[in-house]
Design an enzyme around this catalytic site. Sequence first.
Site, PDB file in Angstrom:
ATOM      1  CG  HIS A  19     -84.608 -86.406   8.859  1.00  0.00           C
ATOM      2  ND1 HIS A  19     -85.783 -86.479   8.273  1.00  0.00           N
ATOM      3  CD2 HIS A  19     -83.700 -85.160   8.632  1.00  0.00           C
ATOM      4  CE1 HIS A  19     -85.583 -85.247   7.312  1.00  0.00           C
ATOM      5  NE2 HIS A  19     -84.561 -84.698   7.691  1.00  0.00           N
TER       6      HIS A  19
HETATM    7  O1  RIB Z   1     -82.304 -87.447   4.803  1.00  0.00           O
HETATM    8  C1  RIB Z   1     -81.886 -87.225   6.022  1.00  0.00           C
HETATM    9  C2  RIB Z   1     -80.872 -88.276   6.558  1.00  0.00           C
HETATM   10  O2  RIB Z   1     -79.828 -87.734   5.764  1.00  0.00           O
HETATM   11  C3  RIB Z   1     -80.557 -87.876   8.088  1.00  0.00           C
HETATM   12  O3  RIB Z   1     -80.058 -89.158   8.634  1.00  0.00           O
HETATM   13  C4  RIB Z   1     -79.630 -86.800   8.166  1.00  0.00           C
HETATM   14  O4  RIB Z   1     -78.746 -86.884   9.137  1.00  0.00           O
HETATM   15  C5  RIB Z   1     -78.612 -87.079   7.000  1.00  0.00           C
HETATM   16  O5  RIB Z   1     -77.870 -88.264   7.206  1.00  0.00           O
END
Ligand code: RIB
Length: 310
Positions: free
Chosen positions: A239
Amino acid sequence: MTQKIIIDTDPGQDDAVAILLALASPELDVLGITAVAGNVPLALTEKNARKICELAGRPDIPVYAGAARPLMRELVTAEYVHGKTGLDGPDLPEPTMPLQQGHAVDFIIDTLRSNDEVTLCALGPLTNIAMAFVKAPDIVERVREIVAMGGGLFEGGNTTPVAEFNIYVDPHAAQTVFKCGRPITLMPLDVTHQCLTTAKRVAAFRALGTRTGEATASLLDFFERFDEQKYGTDGGPLHDPNVIAWLLQPELYEGREINLEVETGSELTMGMTVADWWGVTDRPANVNYVREVDADGFYALLVERLAKLP
Ligand code: RIB
Ligand code: CA
């Protein structure tokens, strides 16, 4: 010209890779890192941020601790994904660099008041940034751009059927930030789910033969296991590094300016990002909603840059 950035983060293995990418990129001047409670409690996210700076050989980067809980809701964490330390995978040494004195929110305020053209890179719940905007409204117009990982539409949610973790944890902060009026680029699950940590891609980090390459592969080996089981894929979505990659190579991405609002009323849909992708309302556009990415290009950038770290 380097671009001045503040990274607001809840490390988190994917946050860690994003921080490494930023520290490996001379185009970016990382003015500081502000930790927020999210994946794991604040005492761990701030320590993890310092561990990653030292892994990158950058103990000079100022790290501040921020909000220990969301603006209004109880903290929800994600040890089931990130492990009890939040950085499970490699055995990284305890940090020796100090945590900065002072609150992260005050660092954000002071830095924006004393610098032009600062970009806020948000990798976790938006609590720190929202608090800064509420405490010091004068800084909002000074923000160059906000680039955030969060939300989703076509991919649904990863924490509830309709809500992504960062927004779900602090939907009130997210709504405050999305209504701030400054340019916002959002990296939602719709784009991060195209960036899978396949075995071949993880092997490319390990093949760097450096401590950063090995640590990155180990972080991803651990981080991906939950999503691999959940989605039945080779690898899991990576992500947060998409936020930094956008600043470095925006041509890797495609999106469109749309209206996006956050559900803060219904418990059933709390934290849902109501993204008007098809323009069916007359609500004004407030985010550049990124939907497509060149995933191979994204990973090539990651490997090329992380190769520069020790
Ligand atoms: O949904 C993914 C996000 O939530 C990313 O930033 C992960 O690190 C968590 O913080
Ligand atoms: Ca994160």
